[in-house]
Design a protein around this motif. Structure first.
Motif, PDB file in Angstrom:
ATOM      1  N   ALA A 153     -24.184   0.433  -2.028  1.00 52.13           N
ATOM      2  CA  ALA A 153     -24.968   1.296  -1.144  1.00 52.13           C
ATOM      3  C   ALA A 153     -24.248   1.576   0.174  1.00 52.13           C
ATOM      4  O   ALA A 153     -24.101   2.735   0.573  1.00 52.13           O
ATOM      5  CB  ALA A 153     -26.336   0.661  -0.870  1.00 52.13           C
ATOM      6  N   VAL A 154     -23.793   0.530   0.823  1.00 49.75           N
ATOM      7  CA  VAL A 154     -23.149   0.708   2.130  1.00 49.75           C
ATOM      8  C   VAL A 154     -21.784   1.369   1.967  1.00 49.75           C
ATOM      9  O   VAL A 154     -21.426   2.267   2.735  1.00 49.75           O
ATOM     10  CB  VAL A 154     -23.054  -0.627   2.886  1.00 49.75           C
TER      11      VAL A 154
ATOM     12  N   LEU B 272     -24.857  -0.490   7.126  1.00 51.93           N
ATOM     13  CA  LEU B 272     -24.218   0.816   7.265  1.00 51.93           C
ATOM     14  C   LEU B 272     -23.904   1.118   8.729  1.00 51.93           C
ATOM     15  O   LEU B 272     -22.822   1.587   9.063  1.00 51.93           O
ATOM     16  CB  LEU B 272     -25.124   1.909   6.690  1.00 51.93           C
ATOM     17  N   ASN B 273     -24.849   0.823   9.576  1.00 45.74           N
ATOM     18  CA  ASN B 273     -24.693   1.187  10.985  1.00 45.74           C
ATOM     19  C   ASN B 273     -24.076   0.112  11.860  1.00 45.74           C
ATOM     20  O   ASN B 273     -23.648   0.411  12.975  1.00 45.74           O
ATOM     21  CB  ASN B 273     -26.066   1.582  11.557  1.00 45.74           C
ATOM     22  N   ASP B 274     -24.003  -1.129  11.352  1.00 44.38           N
ATOM     23  CA  ASP B 274     -23.586  -2.193  12.259  1.00 44.38           C
ATOM     24  C   ASP B 274     -22.878  -3.357  11.558  1.00 44.38           C
ATOM     25  O   ASP B 274     -22.849  -4.463  12.093  1.00 44.38           O
ATOM     26  CB  ASP B 274     -24.833  -2.712  12.991  1.00 44.38           C
ATOM     27  N   TYR B 275     -22.308  -3.148  10.374  1.00 42.82           N
ATOM     28  CA  TYR B 275     -21.740  -4.272   9.624  1.00 42.82           C
ATOM     29  C   TYR B 275     -20.622  -4.996  10.364  1.00 42.82           C
ATOM     30  O   TYR B 275     -20.420  -6.186  10.174  1.00 42.82           O
ATOM     31  CB  TYR B 275     -21.261  -3.839   8.227  1.00 42.82           C
TER      32      TYR B 275
ATOM     33  N   LYS C 151     -34.157   8.896   6.074  1.00 44.53           N
ATOM     34  CA  LYS C 151     -34.549   9.242   4.705  1.00 44.53           C
ATOM     35  C   LYS C 151     -33.480  10.102   4.037  1.00 44.53           C
ATOM     36  O   LYS C 151     -33.111   9.866   2.879  1.00 44.53           O
ATOM     37  CB  LYS C 151     -35.889   9.970   4.715  1.00 44.53           C
ATOM     38  N   ASP C 152     -32.976  11.103   4.746  1.00 42.36           N
ATOM     39  CA  ASP C 152     -31.944  11.986   4.184  1.00 42.36           C
ATOM     40  C   ASP C 152     -30.687  11.198   3.815  1.00 42.36           C
ATOM     41  O   ASP C 152     -30.114  11.394   2.742  1.00 42.36           O
ATOM     42  CB  ASP C 152     -31.576  13.104   5.164  1.00 42.36           C
ATOM     43  N   GLU C 153     -30.264  10.315   4.697  1.00 37.04           N
ATOM     44  CA  GLU C 153     -29.044   9.545   4.425  1.00 37.04           C
ATOM     45  C   GLU C 153     -29.249   8.597   3.243  1.00 37.04           C
ATOM     46  O   GLU C 153     -28.371   8.458   2.394  1.00 37.04           O
ATOM     47  CB  GLU C 153     -28.595   8.777   5.657  1.00 37.04           C
ATOM     48  N   PHE C 154     -30.406   7.968   3.177  1.00 40.34           N
ATOM     49  CA  PHE C 154     -30.687   7.062   2.062  1.00 40.34           C
ATOM     50  C   PHE C 154     -30.734   7.841   0.748  1.00 40.34           C
ATOM     51  O   PHE C 154     -30.151   7.422  -0.254  1.00 40.34           O
ATOM     52  CB  PHE C 154     -32.010   6.318   2.293  1.00 40.34           C
TER      53      PHE C 154
END
Length: 140
Positions: free
Chosen positions: A84-85, A17-20, A48-51
């Motif tokens: 998910a991503v 999500l942050n670095d693909y 946690k909130d984002e997940f």
């Protein structure tokens, strides 16, 4: 659970999500590098909130969740990553997202994106997560 697959999937979610876009090929090295990058700036509440937002969205809009079918006993990693991503990226662009259609989940194109052949090439990783993001945001 004995092999910590659940923890690996959560780590894969955040790393991709942050670095693909910086992924090159070796997932193990990519995940290790990601942990090193974020270990000192980790905000548990934000993660946690984002997940949870992503999981709630998947639960609400994906009929089978991350699984291929209702009776599937497992979820392939590439399918989990794609959903998910892709959902995470879409929700970052549009937090109040309500998809207009989810028919694409059963499409041949989505199946191609989530099969394991050459699944860890940078273009395949980028292709599957951006495909889900774009389908959710109607950017076909």
């Amino acid at each position: 659970k004995k092999r910590y697959d659940d923890l690996e999937l959560v780590l894969r979610f955040f790393a991709f999500l942050n670095d693909y876009k910086s992924f090159t090929h070796r997932v193990d090295e990519f995940l290790d590098d990601y942990v090193e990058k974020v270990k000192d700036n980790y905000n548990e509440k934000c993660f946690k909130d984002e997940f949870e937002r992503m999981v709630n969205f998947v639960d609400k809009y994906f009929e089978n969740g991350f699984r291929k079918t209702k009776t599937s006993k497992s979820t392939p990693r590439v399918r989990f990553e794609a959903i998910a991503v892709g959902v995470g990226l879409a929700l970052r662009e549009k937090p109040d997202l309500v998809p207009s259609s989810m028919a694409w989940v059963n499409s041949e194109e989505f199946k191609i994106h989530t099969t394991t052949h050459a699944s860890n090439s940078p273009s395949r990783v980028r292709g599957r997560v951006e495909y889900v993001r774009d389908m959710l945001l109607n950017k076909e």
